[in-house]
Motif scaffolding. Sequence first.
Motif, PDB file in Angstrom:
ATOM      1  N   VAL A 272      30.651  38.238  47.611  1.00 54.34           N
ATOM      2  CA  VAL A 272      31.919  37.747  47.078  1.00 54.34           C
ATOM      3  C   VAL A 272      32.719  38.898  46.487  1.00 54.34           C
ATOM      4  O   VAL A 272      33.916  39.070  46.775  1.00 54.34           O
ATOM      5  N   VAL A 273      32.065  39.701  45.650  1.00 53.11           N
ATOM      6  CA  VAL A 273      32.740  40.806  44.969  1.00 53.11           C
ATOM      7  C   VAL A 273      33.236  41.838  45.980  1.00 53.11           C
ATOM      8  O   VAL A 273      34.364  42.339  45.878  1.00 53.11           O
ATOM      9  N   LEU A 274      32.406  42.163  46.973  1.00 50.88           N
ATOM     10  CA  LEU A 274      32.813  43.137  47.986  1.00 50.88           C
ATOM     11  C   LEU A 274      33.983  42.611  48.811  1.00 50.88           C
ATOM     12  O   LEU A 274      34.880  43.377  49.183  1.00 50.88           O
ATOM     13  N   GLY A 275      33.990  41.308  49.095  1.00 54.45           N
ATOM     14  CA  GLY A 275      35.118  40.725  49.814  1.00 54.45           C
ATOM     15  C   GLY A 275      36.406  40.835  49.015  1.00 54.45           C
ATOM     16  O   GLY A 275      37.470  41.143  49.569  1.00 54.45           O
ATOM     17  N   ILE A 276      36.316  40.588  47.700  1.00 54.40           N
ATOM     18  CA  ILE A 276      37.501  40.725  46.844  1.00 54.40           C
ATOM     19  C   ILE A 276      37.960  42.172  46.809  1.00 54.40           C
ATOM     20  O   ILE A 276      39.168  42.457  46.892  1.00 54.40           O
ATOM     21  N   GLY A 277      37.011  43.110  46.687  1.00 55.90           N
ATOM     22  CA  GLY A 277      37.368  44.528  46.665  1.00 55.90           C
ATOM     23  C   GLY A 277      38.039  44.975  47.947  1.00 55.90           C
ATOM     24  O   GLY A 277      39.041  45.706  47.921  1.00 55.90           O
ATOM     25  N   LEU A 278      37.523  44.536  49.095  1.00 55.43           N
ATOM     26  CA  LEU A 278      38.131  44.888  50.383  1.00 55.43           C
ATOM     27  C   LEU A 278      39.511  44.262  50.520  1.00 55.43           C
ATOM     28  O   LEU A 278      40.454  44.902  51.015  1.00 55.43           O
ATOM     29  N   PHE A 279      39.639  43.015  50.072  1.00 58.36           N
ATOM     30  CA  PHE A 279      40.931  42.319  50.153  1.00 58.36           C
ATOM     31  C   PHE A 279      41.986  43.054  49.325  1.00 58.36           C
ATOM     32  O   PHE A 279      43.129  43.223  49.759  1.00 58.36           O
ATOM     33  N   ILE A 280      41.619  43.490  48.122  1.00 55.78           N
ATOM     34  CA  ILE A 280      42.559  44.227  47.266  1.00 55.78           C
ATOM     35  C   ILE A 280      42.934  45.558  47.912  1.00 55.78           C
ATOM     36  O   ILE A 280      44.106  45.963  47.920  1.00 55.78           O
ATOM     37  N   SER A 281      41.950  46.254  48.473  1.00 59.44           N
ATOM     38  CA  SER A 281      42.212  47.570  49.061  1.00 59.44           C
ATOM     39  C   SER A 281      43.140  47.492  50.268  1.00 59.44           C
ATOM     40  O   SER A 281      43.853  48.457  50.576  1.00 59.44           O
ATOM     41  N   ALA A 294      42.478  45.153  40.411  1.00 60.06           N
ATOM     42  CA  ALA A 294      41.106  44.685  40.209  1.00 60.06           C
ATOM     43  C   ALA A 294      40.863  44.360  38.741  1.00 60.06           C
ATOM     44  O   ALA A 294      40.235  43.346  38.414  1.00 60.06           O
ATOM     45  N   TRP A 295      41.365  45.198  37.846  1.00 61.87           N
ATOM     46  CA  TRP A 295      41.166  44.955  36.419  1.00 61.87           C
ATOM     47  C   TRP A 295      41.916  43.711  35.956  1.00 61.87           C
ATOM     48  O   TRP A 295      41.424  42.958  35.102  1.00 61.87           O
ATOM     49  N   PHE A 296      43.099  43.464  36.535  1.00 65.71           N
ATOM     50  CA  PHE A 296      43.863  42.266  36.191  1.00 65.71           C
ATOM     51  C   PHE A 296      43.050  40.999  36.480  1.00 65.71           C
ATOM     52  O   PHE A 296      42.935  40.105  35.637  1.00 65.71           O
ATOM     53  N   PHE A 297      42.481  40.920  37.660  1.00 72.15           N
ATOM     54  CA  PHE A 297      41.686  39.744  38.013  1.00 72.15           C
ATOM     55  C   PHE A 297      40.367  39.701  37.245  1.00 72.15           C
ATOM     56  O   PHE A 297      39.887  38.622  36.887  1.00 72.15           O
ATOM     57  N   MET A 298      39.793  40.859  36.968  1.00 70.60           N
ATOM     58  CA  MET A 298      38.529  40.901  36.239  1.00 70.60           C
ATOM     59  C   MET A 298      38.679  40.339  34.837  1.00 70.60           C
ATOM     60  O   MET A 298      37.814  39.594  34.356  1.00 70.60           O
ATOM     61  N   VAL A 299      39.761  40.689  34.160  1.00 67.22           N
ATOM     62  CA  VAL A 299      39.982  40.194  32.792  1.00 67.22           C
ATOM     63  C   VAL A 299      40.070  38.669  32.790  1.00 67.22           C
ATOM     64  O   VAL A 299      39.460  37.992  31.947  1.00 67.22           O
ATOM     65  N   ILE A 300      40.812  38.113  33.752  1.00 66.70           N
ATOM     66  CA  ILE A 300      40.937  36.648  33.831  1.00 66.70           C
ATOM     67  C   ILE A 300      39.579  36.021  34.131  1.00 66.70           C
ATOM     68  O   ILE A 300      39.169  35.041  33.491  1.00 66.70           O
ATOM     69  N   PHE A 301      38.864  36.572  35.102  1.00 70.86           N
ATOM     70  CA  PHE A 301      37.557  36.025  35.468  1.00 70.86           C
ATOM     71  C   PHE A 301      36.583  36.077  34.298  1.00 70.86           C
ATOM     72  O   PHE A 301      35.828  35.129  34.051  1.00 70.86           O
ATOM     73  N   ILE A 302      36.580  37.198  33.567  1.00 76.15           N
ATOM     74  CA  ILE A 302      35.628  37.361  32.457  1.00 76.15           C
ATOM     75  C   ILE A 302      35.932  36.368  31.338  1.00 76.15           C
ATOM     76  O   ILE A 302      35.039  35.686  30.822  1.00 76.15           O
ATOM     77  N   LEU A 303      37.209  36.280  30.938  1.00 75.17           N
ATOM     78  CA  LEU A 303      37.577  35.418  29.817  1.00 75.17           C
ATOM     79  C   LEU A 303      37.363  33.942  30.134  1.00 75.17           C
ATOM     80  O   LEU A 303      37.168  33.134  29.224  1.00 75.17           O
ATOM     81  N   MET A 304      37.406  33.583  31.422  1.00 73.75           N
ATOM     82  CA  MET A 304      37.260  32.180  31.799  1.00 73.75           C
ATOM     83  C   MET A 304      35.918  31.908  32.472  1.00 73.75           C
ATOM     84  O   MET A 304      35.761  30.916  33.182  1.00 73.75           O
ATOM     85  N   SER A 305      34.946  32.777  32.225  1.00 72.99           N
ATOM     86  CA  SER A 305      33.636  32.616  32.861  1.00 72.99           C
ATOM     87  C   SER A 305      32.633  31.875  31.993  1.00 72.99           C
ATOM     88  O   SER A 305      31.552  31.535  32.456  1.00 72.99           O
ATOM     89  N   GLY A 306      32.974  31.654  30.720  1.00 73.86           N
ATOM     90  CA  GLY A 306      32.022  31.058  29.799  1.00 73.86           C
ATOM     91  C   GLY A 306      31.100  32.072  29.167  1.00 73.86           C
ATOM     92  O   GLY A 306      30.163  31.704  28.454  1.00 73.86           O
TER      93      GLY A 306
END
Length: 373
Positions: A272-281, A294-306
């Motif tokens: 999943v993570v590699l697919g997101i990384g390739l998609f962004i690149s 990548a950092w923009f999406f990571m912050v959202i994912f982290i804060l809403m991950s529980g």
Amino acid sequence: MKTILYIIIKEFKQIFRNKGMLPIIFVLPLLQLVILSNAATFEVKNIKFAYIDNDKSSTSRALIEKFNASTYFDLLTDFPSEAIASSAMLKGEIDVVLEIPRYFERNLQKEKHGTLGVTINAIDGAAAGVENVYITQIIQNYNKNIRTDLAQISDAQIQPITIETIPLFWYNETLNYKTFMVPGIFVLLVTMITLFLSGMNIVREKEIGTLEQINVTPIKKSQFIIGKLFPFWVIGMGLLTVGLLLARLIFNVPMVGSLALMYFYTSIYILVVLGIGLFISNFTDTQQQAMFIAWFFMVIFILMSGLFTPIESMPKWAQIITEFNPIKYYVEVMRMVMLKGSGFMDILPQLIKTLVYAIVMNVLAVWSYKKTN
């Protein structure tokens, strides 16, 4: 297959040749796990405590001593008036002020009740709530003891009815917050490193011009993508191993469940993570752009991950959005397997959703990658 193997060997050489990438792979994960696991905690300690004792009786002194004996409070000083105490709280010198009124002991003896004033600095609402719980527990325990001490002789034969609760803590008997946080922290470790490396590595090929040279070769798109991403899949699995070792050796986190199940789920999650990384690149031209997105999406994912905030405490609309957050499922699975000993059937719902996520993201990434001959 031989072509893919050559690309994989080339990628490993390129990764270890890049001196700027090596600290990200080997140093950052160690610092992230060790520092964040010790720093990220909801436990509130070293609470700056002060009091106003208007009664100055043995009962009031005994109550203050209860706070002094607590490991959560740092007893600083007493104040002669409420105005001075309020001024000190305004300056940030104290967090909690306990005000004991005059005739506190007399009211307990004659009227069988008394009142206390507690002022808490509630700029940090979560910390203030925890502090209030600590204060309430201390006062309740003291209240139970003082009831016996101040009982009249005529009431000595009347035994009060008490209900005693015996708590049983499952999965984290010592209530150690690190046991809860460490599995989530090395979820971030695996996610951040593999996402940043996969995205930045492909964009770097664009910057130095080698991607155009590869595009005009007879290498197929599938061969290039597999050869490009497989090294980072291996690195992600290696980071999981490092995280599990540190969790056990440094933080003594129990590992009740199957290690094979954790590796199996992680192997799918990294896709999943590699697919997101390739998609962004595919939609960025520089490493800086890839890093920011990548950092923009990571912050959202982290804060809403529980990981830091319980999902149950979020608004309903936010809980719906978390269903599309892959980190949420990884955090749940690692805690379930490590701490509860959950089996394959227990994590099957998260596994299916992660697998679907991996398929969708990699299909989108491959589709958006343009190879021109």
